[in-house]
Design a protein around this motif. Structure first.
Motif, PDB file in Angstrom:
ATOM      1  N   THR A 109       0.819  -1.208   0.000  1.00  0.00           N
ATOM      2  CA  THR A 109       0.000   0.000   0.000  1.00  0.00           C
ATOM      3  C   THR A 109       0.854   1.259   0.000  1.00  0.00           C
ATOM      4  O   THR A 109       0.539   2.242  -0.684  1.00  0.00           O
ATOM      5  N   GLU A 146      -0.182  10.923   0.831  1.00  0.00           N
ATOM      6  CA  GLU A 146      -1.566  10.998   0.365  1.00  0.00           C
ATOM      7  C   GLU A 146      -2.180   9.618   0.234  1.00  0.00           C
ATOM      8  O   GLU A 146      -1.474   8.617   0.112  1.00  0.00           O
ATOM      9  N   ASP A 150      -8.638   5.624  -5.198  1.00  0.00           N
ATOM     10  CA  ASP A 150      -9.009   4.263  -5.582  1.00  0.00           C
ATOM     11  C   ASP A 150      -7.728   3.450  -5.781  1.00  0.00           C
ATOM     12  O   ASP A 150      -6.810   3.890  -6.476  1.00  0.00           O
ATOM     13  N   TYR A 151      -7.675   2.266  -5.171  1.00  0.00           N
ATOM     14  CA  TYR A 151      -6.476   1.431  -5.283  1.00  0.00           C
ATOM     15  C   TYR A 151      -6.661   0.264  -6.254  1.00  0.00           C
ATOM     16  O   TYR A 151      -5.762  -0.577  -6.384  1.00  0.00           O
ATOM     17  N   LYS A 164      -4.691   7.474  -2.119  1.00  0.00           N
ATOM     18  CA  LYS A 164      -5.294   7.462  -3.453  1.00  0.00           C
ATOM     19  C   LYS A 164      -6.811   7.318  -3.332  1.00  0.00           C
ATOM     20  O   LYS A 164      -7.310   6.616  -2.442  1.00  0.00           O
ATOM     21  N   GLY A 177       2.711   5.920  -5.933  1.00  0.00           N
ATOM     22  CA  GLY A 177       2.597   5.876  -7.385  1.00  0.00           C
ATOM     23  C   GLY A 177       3.515   4.898  -8.089  1.00  0.00           C
ATOM     24  O   GLY A 177       3.712   4.992  -9.303  1.00  0.00           O
ATOM     25  N   SER A 201       0.633   4.017  -2.883  1.00  0.00           N
ATOM     26  CA  SER A 201       0.308   5.399  -2.503  1.00  0.00           C
ATOM     27  C   SER A 201       1.335   6.383  -3.062  1.00  0.00           C
ATOM     28  O   SER A 201       1.010   7.539  -3.333  1.00  0.00           O
TER      29      SER A 201
END
Length: 337
Positions: free
Chosen positions: A92, A317, A321-322, A319, A98, A96
């Motif tokens: 995760t 941050e 939607d993951y 997101k 990118g 997060s």
């Protein structure tokens, strides 16, 4: 033939040889992948030992062991590693930030392999009894995430609990000294603390309440798209290993070749392999695609984990939607074959 023409022809031939050799090297490199693995006791180790994916695809797989999910993610970000296994929390964090990765297989539902254990005599019988107590867990781990999530679900003010950041060996030592009242931890420490403690909650019980955790296999998204046949063969091998474990593990002993293979790749004691594996749950291909996992649950779990990581200052941050970091493509295609 004059000398200049002969040299031109020789140069052309030499150039052709370089091009052909270069093409062969590029093709050989294209059929090579580096996989970052850890020491969790999961059926993937049977795939590693058998060499079945290499035989089926012709790829060379470089299996490299890492000490933690964060290390795996960093290696993938550097470009040195194309695939790896990691827990839902490091995954995760990478998503997060990118990183171009996708979760394509749930290698293990952590289930009961992590648990909150209270020391005998601590008067802790529920989450609400943690107020005023010392509870140790490795920060920003799946165990830490679930401890905080469970306290929130039960209305326990985290400020009322002395949550202490300790590595597993430090937890074992603190438990022996009587310095802590409870711990949320995994094996091998989990087995030790259970000897004079009782389980208050497990990763499985908390997961069912809405905060699941998992171990997953991730891949660089671009690499996966360019190597789809390999990905499909890899998924089929993972499923075969899961099926073998479920069908025959009851008959395995510490001397079974499968158990020895597990111990070899994880550096575990063979006698501990089966008891620890029994605490996990290994989803089937159909379960992988279900709403509980790749079909939605994994992305939802990542969103919850991301909110926790942001609270802890580990990501900047969350997101919106993951789901873009989860793919069902390779399991779906593997099932169709």
């Amino acid at each position: 033939m004059n000398r200049s023409k002969r040299l031109t022809l020789q140069s052309a031939a030499a150039l052709a040889t370089v091009v052909l050799c270069g093409g062969a090297l590029a093709q050989a490199k294209a059929k090579e992948v580096t996989f970052a693995h850890q020491d969790m006791l999961v059926p993937l180790r049977l795939v590693m030992e058998s060499g079945e994916v290499e035989k089926a695809t012709g790829y060379k797989i470089n299996w490299r062991m890492f000490s933690g999910g964060g290390d795996v993610i960093r290696a993938m970000a550097s470009g040195d590693v194309q695939m790896g296994e990691t827990g839902s929390s490091p995954l995760t964090a990478a998503a997060s930030q990118g990183q171009d990765i996708q979760l394509f297989w749930i290698s293990a539902d952590i289930a009961d392999a992590e648990a909150l254990v209270a020391r005998n005599g601590s008067n802790i019988n529920s989450m609400k009894d943690l107020a005023g107590k010392k509870v140790a867990t490795p920060f920003v781990s799946t165990a830490h995430y679930q401890l905080m999530a469970a306290m929130k679900m039960d209305g326990v003010d985290p400020r009322s609990v002395n949550v202490m950041n300790m590595r597993p060996p430090e937890i074992a030592a603190a438990w022996e000294r009587g310095d802590i009242d409870a711990t949320f931890i995994w094996d091998p420490v989990l087995s030790k603390v259970k000897a004079n403690g009782k389980s208050i909650a497990t990763s499985g019980s908390i997961g069912k309440r809405g905060a699941p955790t998992f171990e997953g296999i991730v891949v660089n998204a671009k690499w996966a798209a360019a190597n789809e046949p390999f990905m499909i063969a890899f998924v089929q091998a993972l499923n075969r290993a899961n099926d073998e474990y479920k069908a025959s593990a009851k008959g395995w002993t510490a001397d079974s070749p499968q158990v020895k293979a597990m111990a070899k790749w994880t550096k575990a004691d063979p006698k501990d392999v089966l008891p620890v594996m029994g605490l996990y749950s290994f989803p089937t291909m159909a379960e992988q695609l279900s709403p509980a996992w790749l079909g939605g649950g994994a992305a939802k779990a990542m969103a919850g984990t991301a909110a926790f990581l942001k609270e802890q200052g580990r990501v900047q941050e969350v997101k919106p939607d993951y789901s873009a970091f989860v793919t069902t493509t390779y399991v779906t295609k593997a099932m169709a074959k």
